[in-house]
Design an enzyme around this catalytic site. Sequence first.
Site: not given
Ligand code: NDP
Ligand code: 2IT
Length: 445
Positions: A124, A164
């Site tokens: 990461k 992420d």
């Molecule tokens: P994005 O940046 O696209 O979206 C994040 C969302 O969560 C936004 O709505 C954001 O609000 C909110 N958010 C972020 N930080 C906080 C916080 N500290 N408190 C409250 N709300 C918060 O990220 P993703 O959708 O990609 O990721 C969301 C989660 O999913 C994370 O935990 C990530 O690790 C996990 N994840 C992502 C993957 C991926 O493929 N993208 C894969 C697997 C897991 P705001 O706009 O106000 O910041």
């Molecule tokens: O938390 C996760 O699994 C991710 N943000 C996606 C990682 C990836 O390599 O696609």
Amino acid sequence: MKVAKVLEDLNRRFPNEPEYIQAVSEVLNSIEEEYNKHPEFEASNLIERLCIPDRINSFRVTWVDDQGKVQTNMGYRIQHNNAIGPYKGGIRFHASVNQSILKFLAFEQTFKNSLTTLPMGGAKGGSDFSPRGKSAAEVMRFCQAFMLELHRHVGPELDVPAGDIGVGGREVGYMFGMYKKLTRDFSGTFTGKGLEFGGSLVRPEATGYGNIYFLVEMLKTRGLSLEGKKVLVSGSGNVAQYTAEKILQLGGKVMTMSDSDGYVYDPDGIDREKLDYIMELKNLYRGRIREYAEQYPGVKYVAGARPWGEKADIATPCATQNEINGDDARKLIANGVIAVSEGANMPSTPEAVKVFQDAKILYTPGKASNAGGVSVSGLEMTQNAQHLAWSAEEVDAKLHWIMESIHAACVKYGTEPDGYINYVKGANIAGFMKVAKAMMAQGIV
Ligand code: NDP
Ligand code: 2IT
């Protein structure tokens, strides 16, 4: 292994890393019994070699903002374990990013990637740079400055980053562009790329879709379906958006979405047209979820709060770590929630997890239910290595099969004597055993 002793040592060596210790503690507690059946593991101190990352790269990132001011941020890439494949995992840009958070994420990624059935190690990276309020030009200059350091540590067979929090298609594009410029190498060094330059169909959708495919498998174990169920979704970014899309496709009702400022509750449900509005608001205009309540009459906006007090059948946290605490969990149970499926990484505190498991509801940790994103990243790596692109149907079918396989592995290793499926235990043991066997075979390295 005695878990208490391992945790005490890690706490002493890494005293300011609560998220890292939290993630390690959860895994060790659920694998302890299985681990102790293998004296050869203990004889080679497998546990410390598994908990402590192979390597932590950290560096200063210097860039110039639109006012001509020179800014600095921290950059990191934590390469946790490459026993079963090249390092693989996302990049997070958020003001809260620090070494503890990235160490927890890299640790979790190692077990998650093991569960996917694909050959990927765990890593990461990220920065305490916050894209919020920055111009597109500033984001591009930051990504380029970040790559000036990161390019030394990554490569298609070495370490393959992706998105992420705060890193989506736009940021991956900028980072890939700079990587290519610096190395003169066009290869699958990033996943989540644009479709025109090696990206995979269904990668943007994969985490959210996979989350719901997994939820459907869980519901099936109790003879239930998603049809007509009310669902609380948190977040409104990549994972939340495609989680909501799949819920709608399968006949569920999305009651809430949120961002870091607050949440919206729509008594009529967020339907397809309203979800399109949210996608445009968030992805194109980078607006706030509050604006949804201004757009649609009858919608409640609650500032500075999370949606867990609202009544529904299912909850799926898709924002960030520790967003459901013990009190939130008790509210969800009191309101009759039957299932919690984590789209985010470690969104439930240990106390919340205990509340869910004591109530014997369906509860899955993110490393199982959000593994669809990295799985399609793995499929993107395969397509890049073959210099081919598969159809959306083909990728989606493979994603579906992988989520079913992860669910089956959780059932195999996590079913307790009374029949309750402990998905935490199942995911941790299944993920751990594959990495452990690979490490044992490769000697003390
Ligand atoms: P994005 O940046 O696209 O979206 C994040 C969302 O969560 C936004 O709505 C954001 O609000 C909110 N958010 C972020 N930080 C906080 C916080 N500290 N408190 C409250 N709300 C918060 O990220 P993703 O959708 O990609 O990721 C969301 C989660 O999913 C994370 O935990 C990530 O690790 C996990 N994840 C992502 C993957 C991926 O493929 N993208 C894969 C697997 C897991 P705001 O706009 O106000 O910041
Ligand atoms: O938390 C996760 O699994 C991710 N943000 C996606 C990682 C990836 O390599 O696609």
